[in-house]
Design an enzyme around this catalytic site. Structure first.
Site, PDB file in Angstrom:
ATOM      1  N   ASP B  58       0.651  -1.069   0.083  1.00 43.77           N
ATOM      2  CA  ASP B  58       0.103   0.073  -0.146  1.00 43.77           C
ATOM      3  C   ASP B  58       0.840   1.368   0.017  1.00 43.77           C
ATOM      4  O   ASP B  58       0.803   2.257   0.245  1.00 43.77           O
ATOM      5  CB  ASP B  58      -0.849   0.060   1.106  1.00 43.77           C
ATOM      6  CG  ASP B  58      -0.331  -0.206   2.607  1.00 43.77           C
ATOM      7  OD1 ASP B  58       1.163   0.018   2.371  1.00 43.77           O
ATOM      8  OD2 ASP B  58      -0.671   0.057   3.747  1.00 43.77           O
ATOM      9  N   CYS B  61       4.798  -0.081   2.823  1.00 39.61           N
ATOM     10  CA  CYS B  61       5.284  -1.331   3.418  1.00 39.61           C
ATOM     11  C   CYS B  61       6.470  -1.216   3.887  1.00 39.61           C
ATOM     12  O   CYS B  61       7.210  -1.860   4.781  1.00 39.61           O
ATOM     13  CB  CYS B  61       5.330  -2.275   1.966  1.00 39.61           C
ATOM     14  SG  CYS B  61       5.990  -1.516   0.463  1.00 39.61           S
ATOM     15  N   HIS B 235       8.126  -2.883  -3.832  1.00 36.72           N
ATOM     16  CA  HIS B 235       7.586  -3.467  -2.651  1.00 36.72           C
ATOM     17  C   HIS B 235       8.580  -4.120  -1.664  1.00 36.72           C
ATOM     18  O   HIS B 235       9.744  -4.405  -2.121  1.00 36.72           O
ATOM     19  CB  HIS B 235       6.432  -4.446  -2.988  1.00 36.72           C
ATOM     20  CG  HIS B 235       5.706  -5.135  -1.613  1.00 36.72           C
ATOM     21  ND1 HIS B 235       5.077  -4.343  -0.813  1.00 36.72           N
ATOM     22  CD2 HIS B 235       5.924  -6.367  -1.160  1.00 36.72           C
ATOM     23  CE1 HIS B 235       4.787  -4.971   0.042  1.00 36.72           C
ATOM     24  NE2 HIS B 235       5.271  -6.443  -0.175  1.00 36.72           N
TER      25      HIS B 235
END
Lengths: 328, 241
Positions: B58, B61, B235
Site C-alpha cells: 500500500d 510497506c 515493494h
C-alpha cells in the site's frame, strides 16, 4: 465480496473514529480563543463539523473581509484531509462547494497527518489571493467585486453557530505574532492547493443555484428564520419543501444560473445575497443527516462496547469458577 | 477516485497489513516456472534466508516492515530494546525543536511508544502481530516513522540535498514524498530512518537484472544489520534467516 468490503470498511472507520475524537478534542482546545486571523470551533453537537472564521489577507483584494465557513472532518481524520465549505461570498471560492486541501500540482491525497485544522485555516488565508485559473470550485472575480464582497462580508451572521463576523475575530494588531501567521499562511499557500471534490461536488453543484432561488422566493413569502427553524425540527417536510420549491425555482430560472461571469451585476448581487442566506438552511438539512449518521455510529459503538463488556464478564466468571474448583 | 478506493479496499481484503511468517519457498509460486531470472534468484535467496513475512503493498510497506521486524527482534534483545526506547522517547522533542507542532505529532509518538512498551512487557508475538494488523495502531506507527524520516532528512539537509533530482528542496521532498501516507520509499528514506533510530537495515534487491543473485545493500554501509528486508520493484517484505 461486497459484504466483506463493507464490513471491512466499517471496521476501519470505527478503529480510526476514537483516534479522531481524541485528536479533535485537542484541536478544539488549541483553537478555543479567537486570534486576529482565524478562529474555529466544532458545533456543539458534532465534533466532526466545525465552523471557522478567517480574515482576508491584508495586502490583497480581500483586505477587510471576514469570511465564514464549515469544515467537515472524515472519521479517519487526521489520516484523511478535512473538507472546507465557504459560506460567505468572497469572489475566490464558490460558496457552498466542498473544497479539499492538497499539495499543489500533486496527487490530491497528499495530505499530511501532522497537519491540523489550523494548517487548513492558514492555507485558506494564504490561498485566497492566488489565481483561480478556472479550477472547479474556483472563481476569478474582478478586484472591485472582491473588495465590495470583502466589505459586505462583515455584515454576515451565521444562523447555525450564531457567530457574527463583527465580533468573531480579535481586532487586527500589527504585532509580531500576527505577521508570523501571515508569513506562515503565504508559505503554506505555496505548497497547498484547494480542489473541489469532483465526486461529491456534483450534487451541491446543482444545489446552490436552485436552493438559492428557493430561498430568495421563500424569503419573500415568510420570515427566513421560521423556515429554517422548521427545517431544523422536521427534516422530511423540509426536504419535500426543498424539492417542491427547487422545482419551482428551476422553472423560474431556466436556464439555471451556474457561472457567475456571464451575469449582469444586478443578477449577481441577487445571487450573492441569496447565497449569503442559502447555505444556512441547506446546512440544517445536512447537519440533520450527519446527526443521524452520528446516532448510527453511537449505537453501533455502544453495541460493540456492550458485547465486549459481556465477554469480559463471562470470561471473569469462568476464571472465578476455575479458581473455585482449584481451591476445593 | 471511487474506483481507486475500491481497488485499495480489495488489496486490503486480500493482504493483511503484516502476514504470518511463511516459508520463503512460497515465492517460487509467485512467478511463472519458466521465469528463469526470478526462479534462479529465489533459489539463491533460499541459501541465505528461510522465512518471509509479507506486508500489504500500500506504499507504506517499508515503514511497516521495518517497524514490525525491529520490534519483533527486540522481544529477544533487552539491551537493544532499552537503547531503542531511549532514542524513541527523545525523538519527539527533537522533532518539536525542529518545528513540528507538538500536539499534532504526539498521538503518533504515543502509539509508537505504547508499542515499544508492549514489547518491553514481552507480549506474545501473536499480540504484536495483531497490533500491527489493527489499522489505526499500524498506520499511526507508519506516520511516526515517516515523521522521523522527514526529521532526519531535514536535520541533515546539506548531505541529503545532493541526492535529490529536479531541483526540489529537502523540505519540499519531505512534504511530497515522505510525510504523506502511501508514498513509496527509496534509498534516501531508508538511509534517513536507519540514521534517525540508529538501526542498521539490510535490503536484498531482487529485480530482472543480470547475475542470478539478489543484491544486498546495508544501510548505513558496513554496519551489522538488525532488520532484513526483501525489495522487489515497488515493494518491501521481511526476511528471516
Amino acid at each position: 465480496m461486497q459484504c466483506i468490503l463493507i464490513f471491512f470498511f466499517i471496521l476501519i472507520s470505527y478503529t480510526f473514529f476514537f483516534s479522531a475524537v481524541k485528536r479533535l478534542m485537542k484541536e478544539a482546545a488549541e483553537l478555543k480563543d479567537p486570534t486576529d486571523h482565524y478562529h474555529a470551533q466544532p458545533l456543539e453537537d458534532n465534533l466532526f463539523e466545525w465552523h471557522f472564521t478567517v480574515r482576508g489577507p491584508p495586502d490583497s483584494d480581500f483586505d477587510g473581509g471576514i469570511y465564514h465557513g464549515r469544515i467537515v472532518l472524515p472519521p479517519e481524520y487526521p489520516m484523511k484531509p478535512p473538507s472546507i465549505i465557504l459560506l460567505t461570498a468572497n469572489g475566490r471560492f464558490e460558496v457552498g462547494k466542498k473544497i479539499c486541501l492538497s499539495i499543489s500540482g500533486h496527487h490530491p491525497e497528499t495530505w499530511q497527518p501532522s497537519w491540523s485544522i489550523r494548517t487548513a485555516l492558514l492555507a485558506i488565508i494564504g490561498f485566497m489571493p492566488t489565481k483561480g485559473e478556472g479550477a472547479i470550485g474556483s472563481l476569478d472575480y474582478t478586484p472591485e467585486e472582491r473588495r465590495a464582497l470583502a466589505k459586505k462580508s462583515q455584515d454576515f451572521c451565521c444562523e447555525m453557530c450564531g457567530t457574527s463576523m463583527k465580533t468573531a475575530l480579535l481586532p487586527l494588531t500589527s504585532g509580531s505574532v500576527s505577521s508570523q501567521a501571515d508569513k506562515e499562511a503565504k508559505e503554506l499557500a505555496r505548497q497547498i492547493s484547494f480542489k473541489a471534490e469532483v465526486n461529491a461536488s456534483r450534487k451541491p453543484d446543482a444545489g446552490p443555484s436552485n436552493i438559492s432561488g428557493l430561498n430568495h422566493s421563500a424569503a419573500s413569502r415568510e420570515p427566513q428564520q421560521d423556515g429554517a427553524a422548521r427545517a431544523f425540527q422536521d427534516p422530511t417536510s423540509a426536504t419535500s419543501e426543498t424539492q417542491n420549491s427547487s422545482a419551482a425555482a428551476s422553472q423560474e430560472h431556466t436556464p439555471p444560473v451556474t457561472t457567475n461571469t456571464s451575469m449582469s451585476p444586478r443578477q449577481r448581487r441577487a445571487q450573492q445575497q441569496s447565497q449569503r442566506r442559502a447555505p444556512s438552511s441547506t446546512d440544517f438539512n445536512r447537519v440533520q443527516q450527519q446527526r443521524v449518521n452520528m446516532n448510527h455510529t453511537g449505537s453501533t459503538v455502544l453495541i460493540v462496547l456492550l458485547t465486549f463488556a459481556l465477554a469480559a464478564l463471562i470470561f471473569r466468571r469462568i476464571c472465578l469458577a476455575n479458581e473455585y474448583i482449584f481451591e476445593l | 477516485m471511487a474506483q481507486q478506493d475500491r481497488i485499495q479496499q480489495e488489496i486490503a481484503v486480500q493482504n493483511p497489513l503484516v502476514s504470518e511468517r511463511l516459508e520463503l519457498a512460497v515465492l517460487y509460486k509467485e512467478y511463472a516456472e519458466d521465469d528463469h531470472i526470478y526462479q534462479q534468484k529465489i533459489k539463491d535467496l533460499l541459501q541465505k534466508y528461510s522465512y518471509i513475512r509479507k506486508t500489504r503493498p500500500d506504499g507504506n510497506c517499508f515503514y511497516r516492515a521495518f517497524g514490525f521486524a525491529h520490534l519483533e527482534a527486540l522481544l529477544e534483545d533487552g539491551q537493544e530494546l532499552q537503547r531503542f526506547k531511549e532514542v524513541s522517547a527523545r525523538s519527539k522533542e527533537e522533532l518539536v525543536a525542529q518545528g513540528f507542532t507538538e500536539f499534532t505529532i504526539e498521538d503518533f509518538h504515543n502509539t509508537f511508544m505504547e508499542l515499544i512498551e508492549r514489547v518491553e512487557r514481552r507480549v506474545p508475538l501473536p499480540e504484536l502481530l495483531a497490533a500491527f494488523n489493527e489499522p489505526s495502531t499500524s498506520d499511526y506507527l507508519v506516520v511516526y516513522l515517516r515523521l522521523l524520516t522527514s526529521g532526519c532528512l531535514q536535520r541533515h539537509r546539506r548531505f541529503f540535498e545532493q541526492f535529490l533530482e529536479g531541483g526540489r528542496s529537502i523540505k519540499e521532498f519531505c512534504q511530497q514524498e515522505v510525510e504523506p501516507m502511501c508514498k513509496e520509499s527509496d534509498h534516501i528514506h531508508i538511509i534517513a530512518l536507519a540514521r534517525a533510530l540508529h538501526v542498521s537495515i539490510l535490503v536484498e534487491y531482487m529485480d530482472r537484472g543480470e547475475g542470478g543473485a539478489t543484491n544486498p545493500h546495508v544501510f548505513p554501509e558496513g554496519s551489522q544489520p538488525r532488520v532484513c528486508l526483501l525489495y522487489r520493484p515497488g515493494h518491501y517484505d521481511i526476511l528471516y534467516k
